[in-house]
Design a protein around this motif. Sequence first.
Motif, PDB file in Angstrom:
ATOM      1  N   UNK A  30       4.633  25.985 -30.490  1.00 22.38           N
ATOM      2  CA  UNK A  30       4.989  25.568 -31.850  1.00 22.38           C
ATOM      3  C   UNK A  30       6.303  26.145 -32.343  1.00 22.38           C
ATOM      4  N   UNK A  31       7.008  26.843 -31.466  1.00 24.92           N
ATOM      5  CA  UNK A  31       8.264  27.477 -31.900  1.00 24.92           C
ATOM      6  C   UNK A  31       9.331  26.476 -32.333  1.00 24.92           C
ATOM      7  N   UNK A  32       9.134  25.196 -31.956  1.00 28.15           N
ATOM      8  CA  UNK A  32      10.102  24.177 -32.360  1.00 28.15           C
ATOM      9  C   UNK A  32       9.865  23.711 -33.794  1.00 28.15           C
ATOM     10  N   UNK A  33       8.785  24.213 -34.417  1.00 28.18           N
ATOM     11  CA  UNK A  33       8.518  23.794 -35.799  1.00 28.18           C
ATOM     12  C   UNK A  33       9.680  24.190 -36.699  1.00 28.18           C
ATOM     13  N   UNK A  34       9.965  23.311 -37.670  1.00 29.97           N
ATOM     14  CA  UNK A  34      11.120  23.545 -38.522  1.00 29.97           C
ATOM     15  C   UNK A  34      10.762  24.238 -39.825  1.00 29.97           C
ATOM     16  N   UNK A  35      11.648  25.118 -40.244  1.00 31.33           N
ATOM     17  CA  UNK A  35      11.513  25.742 -41.563  1.00 31.33           C
ATOM     18  C   UNK A  35      12.388  24.923 -42.500  1.00 31.33           C
TER      19      UNK A  35
END
Lengths: 331, 88
Positions: A30-35
């Motif tokens: 899930x590290x590609x999730x955007x803030x």
Amino acid sequence: MKSLTVLDLLDLDLKEHNALELKCLAGRKGLVREITVPELNRPGLPLNGFYENFAEQRIQLVGRGEYAFLEKLFKEGTTESVEKLFTYTIPCCIFSHNLQPHKYFLEIAEKSQTPVLISSLTSSEISVRLIRLLSNFFAPQQTVHGVLVEVAGSGVLIQGDSGVGKSETALELIERGHRLVADDAVVIKCISGNNLIGSGTNKVIGHHMEIRGLGIINISHIFGVGAIRDEKQIDFVVQLEEWDSSQIYDRIGSHDTTTDILGVKVPYLKIPVKPGRNIPIIIETAALNERLKQKGQYSAREFNKNIIQWLESENARKVYLENYNNKQDIK
Amino acid sequence: MKQKTTTIKNRAGIHARPAALIVQTASQFESNIYLEKDSEKINAKSIMGIITLGASYKTDIIVSAEGSDEEEAVEAIAALFEKKFEEE
């Protein structure tokens, strides 16, 4: 719109007082999730089962209080609210104080592919650093044509048409001991609503200048590392213009003119260029005068105040003498 | 050479703002323009010169000009005095 992923957050190479000291414990997928928002959330209420108005787009920060509550939930085995937390696509969950999340917590996170990060910082410290980083990242920005130099401590943005002598002016300022921030393209960010910070577009190609007849030169190599700066607040804007005799230029300077950058009003000076006018010295003087103004000393206004006082006293003297002479005549 | 005598009609006299106005107007003409108070004669295109005249209310000033457009120049400057430098 620029985007910042959780991975970017982990990869940022920040120095000392900016470092986040993050490690990833689970949910690497899930590290590609955007803030997408520069805000944090403390998930106390959701963990207690209250999910109305839940800010799922925010980073969830778990501190000592939330941690103790989680421990209690796991001990009692009432974990529905925790499971519900991971049904939302939150960007990531951060534990402060190096608090080790419960094994089961990591398992649910892994299953829902939500990154769980841990930091050695205290909750308040990591909030401050994260908010600072995120608001810098999400700050409104604009790229303008011009040269940004630091002159006597003030950030001066020199603008003007191509060929009017912006770079040459900046070069002489640097030679006189001032600093170059960016040449040609200046990225301006508006931080916390009223603070304009200018920097170069790219660190790699930064601090180079193009001087006609010389080509591209590296300022930090020629003048040393003391002649450059990475970023600087913009204190005023100087517009260089070819001298136009039909234009009226400010002769007194008692009125402040401003220009608008990203909604912030910045003092603005229009300086006409013609052979024989030493622009770098004029800008240097303007920078010092601007600093005096910030300290509340307006040379032009004080000068005019003194003149008016002087004229008044002259006037009073004249009236007195006239009256005296008239009385003499009557006698 | 063209000359005209005027009086300062605004209470504050010639301070920085009226001086700037005189210089702006004078700079539009080719002629050499002078202001004369008592025995002092200064160039009407020099702002510091005009201010240091110390011309207060009711002072007589002689406006003079010399050059191709002297007539218009004197009239334009004298008109500023009449208009009280757009003050009051």
